[in-house]
Design a protein around this motif. Structure first.
Motif, short mmCIF file in Angstrom:
data_model
loop_
_atom_site.label_atom_id
_atom_site.label_comp_id
_atom_site.label_asym_id
_atom_site.label_seq_id
_atom_site.Cartn_x
_atom_site.Cartn_y
_atom_site.Cartn_z
N SER A 1 15.50 -1.42 -6.68
CA SER A 1 16.03 -2.72 -6.28
C SER A 1 15.42 -3.87 -7.06
CB SER A 1 15.81 -2.95 -4.78
OG SER A 1 14.43 -3.12 -4.50
N ALA B 1 12.81 3.37 -3.96
CA ALA B 1 13.79 2.38 -3.53
C ALA B 1 13.40 0.99 -3.99
CB ALA B 1 13.94 2.42 -2.02
N THR B 2 12.11 0.68 -3.92
CA THR B 2 11.63 -0.63 -4.36
C THR B 2 11.80 -0.79 -5.86
OG1 THR B 2 10.04 -0.73 -2.54
CG2 THR B 2 9.66 -2.21 -4.40
N LEU C 1 1.27 2.89 -0.70
CA LEU C 1 2.42 1.99 -0.60
C LEU C 1 2.13 0.67 -1.32
CD1 LEU C 1 5.23 1.54 0.74
CD2 LEU C 1 4.00 0.53 2.67
N ARG D 1 9.58 7.85 -1.36
CA ARG D 1 10.97 7.39 -1.19
C ARG D 1 11.04 5.87 -1.18
NH1 ARG D 1 14.47 11.46 0.29
NH2 ARG D 1 13.49 13.41 1.02
N LYS D 2 10.12 5.27 -0.46
CA LYS D 2 10.11 3.81 -0.41
C LYS D 2 9.79 3.23 -1.78
CE LYS D 2 8.54 -0.50 0.37
NZ LYS D 2 7.86 -1.37 -0.62
N MET D 3 8.85 3.85 -2.48
CA MET D 3 8.47 3.38 -3.80
C MET D 3 9.66 3.42 -4.75
SD MET D 3 5.34 4.79 -6.21
CE MET D 3 4.21 4.74 -4.83
N THR E 1 -1.99 6.27 2.97
CA THR E 1 -0.58 5.99 2.73
C THR E 1 -0.35 4.48 2.60
OG1 THR E 1 -0.23 6.19 5.13
CG2 THR E 1 0.37 8.08 3.75
N HIS F 1 7.31 10.41 1.98
CA HIS F 1 7.92 9.25 2.64
C HIS F 1 7.57 7.97 1.87
CE1 HIS F 1 9.32 11.66 5.90
NE2 HIS F 1 8.10 11.95 6.36
N ILE F 2 6.31 7.86 1.46
CA ILE F 2 5.90 6.69 0.68
C ILE F 2 6.62 6.69 -0.67
CG2 ILE F 2 3.95 5.54 -0.44
CD1 ILE F 2 3.97 5.38 2.64
N ASP G 1 3.96 -1.02 -4.61
CA ASP G 1 4.46 -2.40 -4.63
C ASP G 1 3.86 -3.17 -5.81
OD1 ASP G 1 5.99 -1.98 -2.38
OD2 ASP G 1 4.56 -2.89 -0.99
#
Length: 325
Positions: free
Chosen positions: A68, A64-65, A163, A60-62, A159, A57-58, A167
């Motif tokens: 973008s 996506a960041t 995350l 996926r966010k990574m 987590t 899950h982390i 970032d």
């Protein structure tokens, strides 16, 4: 309840533990972090992020960041990778593999092909003792952190730290690439931020046949017909070269009627027009136009080019409707 829980106390303790985890993470930022950034910056393909469970899950966010903020990236599920999705990973890519223990069986199963493809491997784990970091080109570590879960089982602080590390990588890469707000907006065209940063006056203004225009010799009567027909609440007054001379609005008409006890509708519009109206360039950001209109407390700008020729009208309601307010 026999044993009521102080929810606020639990929340504050959770935040305290996770804040401490970030402080521990800060001690782990060294030359390995810089090397990881260099590897990603030199990547000719994409950054592929993988991880199981909460790490996934982390991840996926990574991804996506990264995507973008100027670093092409996507998430690859390690379980599915063993059943065909590993074809997503090709030479020229960089793989970031996340596992707090550094022992994910699903990721370790992929290791022979990762080595065969000669894909640089960056791992993120609690420490560098596991087989994953041992096989990595760069092993980023979180340090000895305490989970906020009182059982020490549910991934919480780990987590959060992962995350934050993702970032930190994204921001470092963003700055290294000279990534700007315009670049960010291009990857967020549908969002409010994209609208604020991408839309210019020229994208929203009324132009062409929508433009109300009359010559200075036009009678007030005919000018009022132009205002009514074009439905923008005003008409511009231009010379034979389309250069702006003034405007006349429905508000000007009301004020004129209140001021004059009697008036002649056949009077030339040049006699009653407002000279030197507020104007704006078509290349100004729409959000800046909105801010200027709000500051001046007016409802519209006449849009002119460098030769002061009328090219459009931009109104406050156009900007609000476009979502740039």
């Amino acid at each position: 309840m026999s044993n009521p829980i102080d929810f606020k106390k639990v929340a504050l303790e959770t935040l305290r533990i996770e804040e401490q985890a970030l402080q521990v993470l800060a001690t782990q930022i060294d030359d390995r972090f810089s090397k990881a950034c260099d590897i990603i910056l030199n990547c000719q393909g994409r950054v592929v992020v993988t991880g199981m469970g909460k790490s996934g899950h982390i991840g996926r966010k990574m991804a996506a960041t990264f995507a973008s903020t100027g670093t092409p990236s996507f998430f690859m599920h390690p379980g599915e990778a063993g059943h065909g999705d590993l074809g997503m990973l090709v030479q020229g890519d960089v793989l970031i593999a996340i596992s707090n223990s550094g022992k994910s069986d699903e990721i370790m199963m992929l290791m022979p092909l990762i080595k065969h493809l000669q894909v640089p491997l960056i791992t993120i784990s609690a420490d560098a003792s596991g087989p994953m970091p041992q096989n990595a080109d760069v092993a980023l570590t979180l340090g000895n952190i305490q989970e906020a879960c009182p059982l020490g089982l549910a991934p919480t602080s780990s987590t959060t730290a992962t995350l934050a590390l993702g970032d930190a990588l994204a921001v470092a890469l963003l700055e290294a690439r000279g990534f700007t707000s315009d670049d960010f907006a291009r990857s967020h065209p549908a969002g409010a931020l994209g609208k604020r940063l991408l839309l210019d006056v020229k994208h929203l203004m009324h132009h062409g046949d929508e433009l109300p225009k009359v010559l200075p010799t036009t009678s007030m009567r005919e000018a009022l017909f132009e205002i009514t027909n074009k439905r923008l609440g005003l008409t511009t007054i231009v010379d034979e070269n389309n250069v702006l001379l003034g405007i006349f609005t429905d508000g000007d008409l009301r004020r004129f009627i209140e001021r004059e006890k009697s008036f002649d509708l056949e009077v030339a519009i040049s006699e009653v027009m407002v000279r030197e109206p507020k104007t704006i360039s078509e290349n100004v950001r729409a959000v800046e136009a909105f801010e200027r209109l709000s500051e001046l407390k007016i409802h519209q700008f006449v849009v002119v080019n460098d030769q002061k020729q009328v090219v459009g009208i931009i109104a406050m309601h156009d900007l609000v409707a476009a979502g740039v307010s």
